[in-house]
Structure formats: C-alpha cells, structure tokens
Design an enzyme around this catalytic site. Structure first.
Site: not given
Ligand code: SAH
Length: 340
Positions: A89, A156-157, A188, A213, A287, A330
């Site tokens: 996606e 993904g990372e 990110s 976080h 979220n 996110c």
């Molecule tokens: N793997 C990378 C990129 C993908 S996640 C990373 O960890 O940065 C992109 C962002 O969305 C990250 O900061 C992640 O922690 C955040 N994220 C994941 N789930 C979320 C949620 N339910 N609500 C808000 N942010 C979220």
C-alpha cells in the site's frame, strides 16, 4: 528480464556501452521514462532500431496492478499487486504545501513494534527499487498532479532494505528522473544503528526521521524489540554522529500513548535525552487500532506534553492526523484483504 524503473542513470549508461552504443542514450531514455512517461519502447523516436530492440529484449516497462483505491477527504490509499501476487500500500496526502506520498519498503515487517499494525504480518520480502519507484510514478499518473514530497514511512523498515532503498532514492532524486528534491524526501527508521551511520555518508541531503517513542530504555524495550539490539546509549550517539557529519537536523517521532509515555516526567526526560542534538520532535497522536492495548493520549495531555518540550526549548510539532477512516493512518497500512 529486469524492470527498467529499477535502473539508475549509470546502470543505463552501462547498458548502452555494453551493447556498443553511446552513453548519452541513457539520458534520452530517462527523459522518455520520466518526462514523457512512455508505456512502450516503441514510442521512442530518437534511437537506432538495433538499440531499441536490445532495450526491449533486456528490460520490461511493466507496471504494478492497482487493485483498490480508497479516498477520505485529502487522503487517498492505493493497494497495489506485485508480480508475485503480494500486495503493498501507499498513501497520498494533499497538504497545503503540495502532495506528499507515503511509500512502503517491504512486504510485511520484522521489527515487531508493539503498537504497530503493519508489523502484524512478518516480512515476506524486501521490495525492489522499481516497486518503490512505481508506487510514486503510478500514483502521480492517476492523480494527474505532481507529487512534491516523499516519505518512506509505509509498511516495512527501510533500513532493513538498505541497498534497494538507496537505489530508489537515487532514481527519484535524479534531476532527469522524477526530480524529487532531496530535502523533500524523508526516510524513517526504528533505529538500526549501523545503517544510520552508513546513511550519514550518503551524499544526498535526505531527511532522516527516527521512531523514538520513549525517553528511556525501560519503556522503549517494552514497545520496540529493536531497542534490545540497539539501545538508546547506541542510538543517540549514532544520531549525533549523523547530525555532525551531514549538518542536517533529524526528526524524532514520538507517538503519545495514554498512561504509557505521556507523563510530565516522560516529557522532561525526553527533553533531557535530546538536549544536545540539533533536532525536531514530532509528536504523533496514536491511531488506535482494535488489535492493541494502547489508547490515544487526549488532546489536553498532548498539549501539556508539547508545552513542556517548548518550555525546554525543543523544536516540537504535533503531527496532523490523516486518513483514519480508510485505515491509511500510520501503522495501519494492511489491506483488509490480508486481514481475512
Ligand atoms: N519502520 C519505519 C517506518 C515505518 S513506520 C519506522 O519505524 O520508522 C512509520 C511511523 O509510524 C513510525 O514512526 C511508526 O512508529 C509510526 N506508527 C506505527 N503505528 C502507529 C499508530 N498506530 N499510530 C501512530 N503512529 C504509528
């Protein structure tokens, strides 16, 4: 056969030399691909028949399949099918400063962050550069408008797929490619320290965001398994090195989770942790999803957290919430299909 959208300009130059043709055709080809947006090599008018045939034999122009598009106000979510039947996606957000797209870098994710919906499916494979380029190219085509900003924050990372990520960044940044300015691109990471260090030598001025976080190891260990491999005493100095080497400010992302990491003392601790780093802090309202125990911090508490960081002279912003209705927020980028 290779997909042409995974080729950098230099790769195409090499190709033309390898067929005893001329290097400059690579630049012409880039212009056919990314200016004129051809869908068949037969549209190319300024190349010898011989070269064209060899091009056709070596590369495909095949695009991904779009299986679904959902729209909610200023957000569009696109579901793509890859050639092996996997789905990914991407999300398009219309901001007042332009169109920004959030790209996926892997099918599934192995990082296992406890609050994140995308990690519920383990990594199946890395995306290849062309699969990332095509998310951008195809959405731009469907939208009929230019995409100005790219964030690699989908499923993904990205630093767990480093080489293809770099290739992707070089293609989309190239002035004769999609010409997305490096300052308009953000990658990110959850904090893979050796790759942060490697990225500090990458010459393009791309923005780096770190999913932090938590202000200490105790809380971060509970949220993000990666912290056990690369705890804060490794992560923070690595980011510092990155900032010093690149002269660029990094962004720390901080999801506010009710009664978990949103207290006054967490805000003070976070300010202290980051006080010597040239950075922004981006506070992210969580979220909520059905699958996890965490709750969203309410707006009053978010403001309280924000005020403490401000008082401590941090550069802090609160992320605008987007796309909740269509699960495009996110960490929610999993197709309903796969949830069955
Ligand atoms: N793997 C990378 C990129 C993908 S996640 C990373 O960890 O940065 C992109 C962002 O969305 C990250 O900061 C992640 O922690 C955040 N994220 C994941 N789930 C979320 C949620 N339910 N609500 C808000 N942010 C979220």
């Amino acid at each position: 056969m290779k997909n042409i959208y995974g080729c950098r300009l230099e790769d195409l130059e090499e190709f033309f030399l390898s067929i005893s043709s001329r290097k400059f055709h690579a630049l012409q080809l880039f212009s056919w691909l990314y200016d004129k947006r051809i869908t068949s090599f037969s549209e190319i008018t300024d190349m010898k028949k011989d070269d064209l045939e060899k091009l056709e034999q070596s590369f495909s122009l095949e695009r991904l399949k779009i299986v679904d598009v959902q729209e909610d106000k200023d957000v569009l979510k696109y579901l793509f099918e890859l050639f092996d039947g996997e789905h990914i996606e991407a999300v398009l957000m219309k901001h007042d400063y332009g169109n920004s797209i959030c790209i996926s870098s892997q099918v599934g994710c192995n990082m296992g962050c406890r609050f994140c919906e995308s990690g519920r499916r383990k990594k199946v494979r890395n995306l290849e550069a062309y699969e990332m380029v095509l998310q951008l190219l195809m959405i731009e085509a469907m939208l009929g408008e230019r995409i100005s900003h790219v964030v690699v924050m989908g499923i993904g990372e990205p630093f767990d797929n480093y080489d293809e990520l770099i290739r992707f960044l070089e293609i989309i940044n190239h002035p004769k490619g999609l010409a997305i300015g490096a300052r308009h691109i953000t990658v990110s990471t959850c904090g893979i320290v050796p790759k942060i260090l490697e990225f500090s030598d990458f010459p393009l001025q791309i923005n780096l965001a770190i999913s932090l976080h938590a202000p200490n190891n105790e809380l971060r260990n509970q949220l993000m398994p990666i912290n056990k491999a690369y705890p804060l005493e490794q992560l923070i100095p690595a980011v510092q090195t990155y900032v010093e080497k690149t002269n660029r400010r990094v962004t720390f992302e901080y999801i506010l989770l009710k009664d978990f990491n949103d207290s006054v003392s967490c805000a003070e601790e976070l300010s202290h942790l980051l006080k010597n780093i040239n950075c922004y802090v981006n506070l992210i309202p969580y979220n909520e999803t059905n699958n996890f125990e965490f709750k969203r911090t309410n707006t009053v508490q978010i403001m309280r957290f924000y005020d403490i960081l401000k008082k401590n002279r941090m550069n802090v912003t609160i992320r605008k919430e987007f796309g909740g209705k269509i699960s495009a927020a996110c960490g929610q980028l999993r197709s309903k299909k796969e949830e069955l």
